[in-house]
Design a protein around this motif. Structure first.
Motif, PDB file in Angstrom:
ATOM      1  N   ARG A 101       0.806  -1.120  -0.011  1.00 48.08           N
ATOM      2  CA  ARG A 101      -0.046   0.028  -0.013  1.00 48.08           C
ATOM      3  C   ARG A 101       0.853   1.219   0.132  1.00 48.08           C
ATOM      4  NH1 ARG A 101      -2.780  -2.787   4.366  1.00 48.08           N
ATOM      5  NH2 ARG A 101      -1.789  -1.353   5.782  1.00 48.08           N
ATOM      6  N   ARG A 102       0.181   2.336  -0.276  1.00 44.74           N
ATOM      7  CA  ARG A 102       1.004   3.625  -0.404  1.00 44.74           C
ATOM      8  C   ARG A 102       1.343   4.142   0.957  1.00 44.74           C
ATOM      9  NH1 ARG A 102      -1.460   6.322  -5.781  1.00 44.74           N
ATOM     10  NH2 ARG A 102      -0.233   5.058  -7.299  1.00 44.74           N
ATOM     11  N   GLU A 103       0.493   3.659   2.084  1.00 45.61           N
ATOM     12  CA  GLU A 103       0.665   4.094   3.341  1.00 45.61           C
ATOM     13  C   GLU A 103       0.721   2.783   4.219  1.00 45.61           C
ATOM     14  OE1 GLU A 103      -2.172   6.392   6.622  1.00 45.61           O
ATOM     15  OE2 GLU A 103      -2.463   6.707   4.617  1.00 45.61           O
ATOM     16  N   HIS A 104       1.825   2.369   4.766  1.00 47.24           N
ATOM     17  CA  HIS A 104       1.695   1.347   5.921  1.00 47.24           C
ATOM     18  C   HIS A 104       2.420   1.497   7.066  1.00 47.24           C
ATOM     19  CE1 HIS A 104       5.661   1.066   4.026  1.00 47.24           C
ATOM     20  NE2 HIS A 104       6.035   0.335   5.028  1.00 47.24           N
ATOM     21  N   TYR A 105       2.257   0.531   7.851  1.00 50.35           N
ATOM     22  CA  TYR A 105       3.149   0.518   9.134  1.00 50.35           C
ATOM     23  C   TYR A 105       4.360  -0.433   8.915  1.00 50.35           C
ATOM     24  CZ  TYR A 105      -0.525   3.613  11.243  1.00 50.35           C
ATOM     25  OH  TYR A 105      -1.087   4.769  11.539  1.00 50.35           O
ATOM     26  N   GLN A 106       5.140   0.063   9.580  1.00 51.99           N
ATOM     27  CA  GLN A 106       6.435  -0.979   9.692  1.00 51.99           C
ATOM     28  C   GLN A 106       6.777  -1.148  11.086  1.00 51.99           C
ATOM     29  OE1 GLN A 106       8.749  -0.555   6.241  1.00 51.99           O
ATOM     30  NE2 GLN A 106      10.412  -0.504   7.359  1.00 51.99           N
ATOM     31  N   TRP A 107       7.259  -2.311  11.533  1.00 49.34           N
ATOM     32  CA  TRP A 107       7.791  -2.581  12.733  1.00 49.34           C
ATOM     33  C   TRP A 107       9.250  -2.827  12.341  1.00 49.34           C
ATOM     34  CZ3 TRP A 107       7.982  -8.571  14.440  1.00 49.34           C
ATOM     35  CH2 TRP A 107       8.981  -8.711  15.674  1.00 49.34           C
ATOM     36  N   ASN A 108      10.155  -2.053  13.184  1.00 49.89           N
ATOM     37  CA  ASN A 108      11.558  -2.168  12.983  1.00 49.89           C
ATOM     38  C   ASN A 108      12.041  -2.677  14.422  1.00 49.89           C
ATOM     39  OD1 ASN A 108      10.988  -0.824  10.444  1.00 49.89           O
ATOM     40  ND2 ASN A 108      13.109   0.219  10.415  1.00 49.89           N
ATOM     41  N   MET A 109      13.355  -3.339  14.189  1.00 45.13           N
ATOM     42  CA  MET A 109      14.211  -3.799  15.402  1.00 45.13           C
ATOM     43  C   MET A 109      15.388  -3.426  15.015  1.00 45.13           C
ATOM     44  SD  MET A 109      12.229  -7.037  17.312  1.00 45.13           S
ATOM     45  CE  MET A 109      13.288  -7.051  18.625  1.00 45.13           C
ATOM     46  N   ASP A 110      16.251  -2.733  15.692  1.00 49.14           N
ATOM     47  CA  ASP A 110      17.830  -2.748  15.531  1.00 49.14           C
ATOM     48  C   ASP A 110      18.595  -2.657  16.562  1.00 49.14           C
ATOM     49  OD1 ASP A 110      17.674  -1.030  12.462  1.00 49.14           O
ATOM     50  OD2 ASP A 110      15.853  -0.513  13.401  1.00 49.14           O
ATOM     51  N   ILE A 111      19.671  -3.206  16.290  1.00 49.27           N
ATOM     52  CA  ILE A 111      20.749  -3.434  17.259  1.00 49.27           C
ATOM     53  C   ILE A 111      22.148  -2.631  16.933  1.00 49.27           C
ATOM     54  CG2 ILE A 111      22.572  -4.962  18.210  1.00 49.27           C
ATOM     55  CD1 ILE A 111      20.288  -6.895  18.047  1.00 49.27           C
ATOM     56  N   ILE A 112      22.473  -1.593  17.550  1.00 47.55           N
ATOM     57  CA  ILE A 112      23.355  -0.538  17.272  1.00 47.55           C
ATOM     58  C   ILE A 112      24.845  -0.985  18.028  1.00 47.55           C
ATOM     59  CG2 ILE A 112      24.020   1.731  16.891  1.00 47.55           C
ATOM     60  CD1 ILE A 112      21.537   1.103  15.501  1.00 47.55           C
ATOM     61  N   GLY A 113      25.791  -1.292  17.648  1.00 51.02           N
ATOM     62  CA  GLY A 113      26.786  -1.250  18.192  1.00 51.02           C
ATOM     63  C   GLY A 113      27.652  -2.594  18.515  1.00 51.02           C
ATOM     64  N   VAL A 114      27.037  -3.676  17.852  1.00 51.47           N
ATOM     65  CA  VAL A 114      27.448  -5.070  17.973  1.00 51.47           C
ATOM     66  C   VAL A 114      27.985  -5.404  16.606  1.00 51.47           C
ATOM     67  CG1 VAL A 114      26.652  -7.459  18.493  1.00 51.47           C
ATOM     68  CG2 VAL A 114      25.889  -5.646  19.763  1.00 51.47           C
ATOM     69  N   PRO A 115      29.320  -5.792  16.492  1.00 52.06           N
ATOM     70  CA  PRO A 115      29.951  -6.080  15.141  1.00 52.06           C
ATOM     71  C   PRO A 115      29.661  -7.555  14.749  1.00 52.06           C
ATOM     72  CG  PRO A 115      31.638  -5.758  16.671  1.00 52.06           C
ATOM     73  CD  PRO A 115      30.471  -5.570  17.251  1.00 52.06           C
ATOM     74  N   GLU A 116      29.250  -8.348  15.881  1.00 51.59           N
ATOM     75  CA  GLU A 116      29.356  -9.728  15.614  1.00 51.59           C
ATOM     76  C   GLU A 116      28.009 -10.312  14.875  1.00 51.59           C
ATOM     77  OE1 GLU A 116      30.463  -8.590  18.644  1.00 51.59           O
ATOM     78  OE2 GLU A 116      32.530  -9.344  18.477  1.00 51.59           O
ATOM     79  N   VAL A 117      27.944 -11.540  14.292  1.00 49.65           N
ATOM     80  CA  VAL A 117      26.633 -11.638  13.800  1.00 49.65           C
ATOM     81  C   VAL A 117      25.535 -12.402  14.791  1.00 49.65           C
ATOM     82  CG1 VAL A 117      26.282 -13.777  11.767  1.00 49.65           C
ATOM     83  CG2 VAL A 117      28.418 -12.676  11.660  1.00 49.65           C
ATOM     84  N   THR A 118      25.910 -12.220  16.021  1.00 51.15           N
ATOM     85  CA  THR A 118      25.033 -12.789  16.856  1.00 51.15           C
ATOM     86  C   THR A 118      23.954 -11.724  16.897  1.00 51.15           C
ATOM     87  OG1 THR A 118      26.613 -11.358  18.372  1.00 51.15           O
ATOM     88  CG2 THR A 118      26.515 -13.715  18.532  1.00 51.15           C
ATOM     89  N   ALA A 119      24.199 -10.348  16.663  1.00 52.41           N
ATOM     90  CA  ALA A 119      23.049  -9.354  16.522  1.00 52.41           C
ATOM     91  C   ALA A 119      22.137 -10.049  15.297  1.00 52.41           C
ATOM     92  CB  ALA A 119      23.785  -8.095  16.159  1.00 52.41           C
TER      93      ALA A 119
END
Length: 404
Positions: A101-119
């Protein structure tokens, strides 16, 4: 709204159990925040205009650039890692199709500051947790996983300049949307030789890590990152949800490492969600680069998937009490009964005008009221009200002070 609230409640609940904190950003941003020089389709989809101060502004088409700006703004005042989530409204001027749709909602999750693939492993785990919560299984949905470092290694071996990398990613993201000949033409235009293009397309058709290792050799970062992610997936318990697919690159220019995409196994719907690592995004906004990864999960495709699988919840209105005065003179008495119950945290639908009982019963059924409280003159004179449990038909009188 009932469906949206149910969906958002699940987004927030999963974010909470993973220890993430909620953030939000302005819906109206500077246009420059979203205009990167990589030919992304998002650039052509901006709802943008000039405001009264002659500034170029845009309704946000995604949340990640705003998040990057917030991280830069907070700077040293926040300690890493940051685990932030947002549920935000986004706008894109694009062709509307099923689940888009042209207007939608989005759920975002972000991890800042972890270089490892564990994130990345944790982020995928959170999406899997969400799917399980709403009744979706690994036979309904899977994740295709790759790394942009795979592309880098292939392009590096053919001396394709670094500044063409973003453009190549944007072209490859169209692989399933436009004919291969078109893809080849576009790759030629960014300076790739025919040999390099053939090799690249061959690598992109690889669907197993073992095969990729045979082609690239085992020494590169791409292979070690991917192996680590698949190892962690086993420990998190979602190995059966994920598969390697070298053609996944995602359409946004800022991704730098692991990328992933949630897909409908029946192949009827477009990508359900997607994300990856974007370690170099902050410097494009004038900050110091900090390792980061995240995902975006829209509210439209998932609803289509739930419809397909017959998993949409039955969400009717529900009210605990309906309170009705049997006499116009008792309207005030009914209001005081409603107030007492509301102070105890109960939901009350107060009948606000003189209506026949037949109407009141119909309304009670429509709003799924659990009980009907009738304020009649003879009961009220004794300090009582009449209570009817609507599921069983049981009826009794109770003192107003003892009404629970």
């Amino acid at each position: 709204m009932r469906l949206r609230n149910w969906l958002f409640h699940n987004f927030r609940e999963v974010s909470r159990i993973f220890g993430f904190e909620e953030v939000d950003f302005p819906v109206l941003e500077s246009e420059a925040l979203f205009v990167r020089k990589a030919g992304e389709e998002i650039r052509d989809q901006l709802y943008c205009f000039e405001d009264r101060g002659n500034r170029r502004v845009a309704l946000r088409p995604e949340l990640t650039p705003s998040l990057a700006r917030l991280v830069i703004q907070k700077g040293k005042s926040v300690s890493l890692p940051l685990k932030w989530f947002a549920v935000g409204q986004c706008w894109r001027y694009e062709r509307m199709t099923r689940g888009r749709r042209r207007e939608h909602y989005q759920w975002n999750m972000d991890i800042i500051g972890v270089p490892e693939v564990t994130a990345e492993a944790e982020l995928i785990s959170s999406i899997v947790t969400f799917f399980k919560k709403i009744g979706i299984t690994a036979s309904d949905v899977g994740f295709k996983i790759s790394s942009r470092k795979v592309l880098q290694e292939v392009l590096g071996s053919y001396s394709v300049p670094e500044n063409s990398f973003g453009k190549v990613c944007v072209i490859i993201d169209k692989l399933e949307k436009i004919p291969v000949d078109e893809i080849k033409k576009e790759l030629k235009l960014v300076g790739m030789s025919e040999v390099a293009i053939e090799e690249l397309l061959q690598v992109l058709s690889i669907k197993s890590l073992e095969k990729l290792e045979e082609v690239l050799g085992g020494g590169g970062e791409a292979i070690s990152d991917l192996k680590r992610l698949f190892f962690l997936a086993e420990k998190f318990g979602y190995s059966d949800w994920i598969q390697f697919d070298a053609s996944i690159v995602r359409g946004l220019a800022y991704y730098t490492g692991i990328v992933f995409e949630g897909f409908d196994r029946e192949g009827k719907l477009r990508a359900i969600c997607g994300g990856g690592r974007y370690d170099k995004l902050l410097s494009t906004f004038g900050g110091d680069d900090i390792p980061a990864c995240g995902f975006g999960f829209g509210d439209a495709v998932i609803v289509e998937l739930l419809k397909e699988r017959g998993l949409l919840p039955e969400l009717s209105q529900q009210v605990e009490n309906i309170v009705c005065a049997l006499d116009q003179d008792l309207q005030g008495a009914a209001a005081s009964v409603a107030t007492k119950l509301r102070e105890k945290g109960q939901t009350v639908d107060l009948v606000l005008e003189g209506k026949p009982l037949k109407w009141v019963f119909k309304r009670a059924a429509r709003i799924n009221a659990q009980r009907l409280i009738l304020v009649g003159s003879s009961e009220w004179q004794k300090g009582m009200v009449s209570v009817k449990i609507l599921s069983s038909g049981e009826q009794y009188e109770v003192e107003v002070g003892k009404l629970e």
